[in-house]
Scaffold this active site. Sequence first.
Site, PDB file in Angstrom:
ATOM      1  CG  HIS A  58      -1.818  -1.129   1.347  1.00  0.00           C
ATOM      2  ND1 HIS A  58      -2.704  -1.437   0.349  1.00  0.00           N
ATOM      3  CD2 HIS A  58      -1.997  -2.058   2.307  1.00  0.00           C
ATOM      4  CE1 HIS A  58      -3.390  -2.521   0.716  1.00  0.00           C
ATOM      5  NE2 HIS A  58      -2.975  -2.921   1.887  1.00  0.00           N
ATOM      6  CG  HIS A 221      -6.198  -5.816   0.499  1.00  0.00           C
ATOM      7  ND1 HIS A 221      -7.240  -5.340   1.236  1.00  0.00           N
ATOM      8  CD2 HIS A 221      -5.074  -5.555   1.194  1.00  0.00           C
ATOM      9  CE1 HIS A 221      -6.759  -4.815   2.358  1.00  0.00           C
ATOM     10  NE2 HIS A 221      -5.460  -4.930   2.346  1.00  0.00           N
TER      11      HIS A 221
END
Lengths: 334, 216
Positions: A58, A221
């Site tokens: 991330h 995700h």
Amino acid sequence: MKKLINNPDNVVDEMIEGYVKAYPQYVKRLSDNKRSLVTAKETREGKVGVLIGGGSGHEPAFMGYVGDGMADGVAVGNIFASPPPDPILEVTRAIDKGAGVVYVYGNYAGDVMNFGMAAELADLEYGTKVGMVLVTDDIASAPKKESEKRRGIAGEFFVTKAAGAAAEKGYSLEDVVRVAKKANHLTRTMGVGLTPCSLPQTGKPSFELEDNEMEIGLGHHGEPGMEKGELQPADQVAERLVNEILADMPVENGEKVAVLVNGLGSTTRMELYIMFRRVEQILSEKGIEIHRSYVGDYSTSLEMGGCSVTLIKLDNELIELVNHPADCPMYVQK
Amino acid sequence: MKFTAEDLKTFLKNVVDVMEENKDYLSELDRKIGDGDHGVTMSIGWQAINEKLKEELKTEKDCGKICIIAGRTFLSAVGSSVGPLYATGFLRGAKVFHGKSDLTDEELVDFWVAFIEGVKDRGKAELGDKTMVDTLQPALESLKSQFNQTRDFVAAFSKAVSAGEKGMMSTKDLLSKRGRSSRLGERSLGNQDPGATSAFLILSAFFTTVNSVHTV
């Protein structure tokens, strides 16, 4: 998918190694767990520690937000996977300056279990008081009546900002937890995916999308979203996202917000500003005042294409915290 | 049946191998309803246990310690949600095996009861939530009832594996209620749960192990 990596099994450790070497003024690694990072500066006694963490992939989240006015330490997990309790515990011990530590993390089953176990161990083994703040800003992940089940995505930036600023201003543990929870309560995010990401170890795309499709409300995700739809122009996508957010959290004429238009990895700044342009128009038309804006890659999903829009509704206390300066390797605000 | 510390380590090694063989398959299942990394995660965790088997555990005779090291190693290597779940299973099971180097059939049953109850306690998932519990819960019930009736561990565990397999297959028709796949709702239908699948692989690896011990 092409990637500039060495062995796929080593991407997380090699990234952290590079990161720590790049910013020695900002961060340092702790000794027991090579994925435990804390601020390189000595934090003041009596300051509440702010600990963030989650899976990697991330970037700049989460480790990019260790610095002045933000977090004091971070535990880094495997790609898209919560870190285990050990590194969380090690960071907790390092940043506890006698006033306790607050954990800010996204509401995922793995994170809840690992951070929960770490908090129990911190209390049991070291008597450290830990406050927990779960981020639940993703409105597409569960309906409003089950908002406690919602996942945390880009809005975690604002929650970390509120906690980090409050801790630096000398708030108590209870008050840091209170404002961080308030920030979460007033933050909503929704995203749209255009192209999938691929995990270095599998090399396979996280989802399938036709050239003319977009995934509405996807998770960060690469989890499939609420629905697939035909790819729309930026203005319509911005309208959809902002309208869904405002339907979930009404903001009245005259109220103030901060806006985050977040890129998911491979979407250009050009596209993000085109998105922001329309977000600003919609909010202005409704008489909603944008107090401060953030446009860029704040929480990505590897090389996923797409973006999310986050609004946080601001009261006077949150305005003060949002205005507070911050100095992190990947985010500076004077 | 006499089940020794060496057999317990053989079981762990069997799981290591079966996870490696099924790494891509598990990731592929996960890609349909999650983020596509379940095979990778299981491989990372079991490879870490494999390293321990080669060193620290090589001469270890205490089955309790073997389970503690397996659980802690798996947890530290993966984190994620499977980390705490399987670590809790192993740590609860370790209590049953504490200080023992040879295990009785009764202790093996108690181990699996403690293991599976531990997973359920940690994850709070219910039967039908489309998780590993859909494999583990029917396997546990079958193991307990069959063993109570027959006192034949190998036969009872064989039934347990079949019940677990049936439970695993049932996840295809279930709506996901836990974990990241729960956001999919109806779209999770038709896909077998990767966590239920890897749980089945672990049970079958144990059966393979007891079978080879039994027939020797």
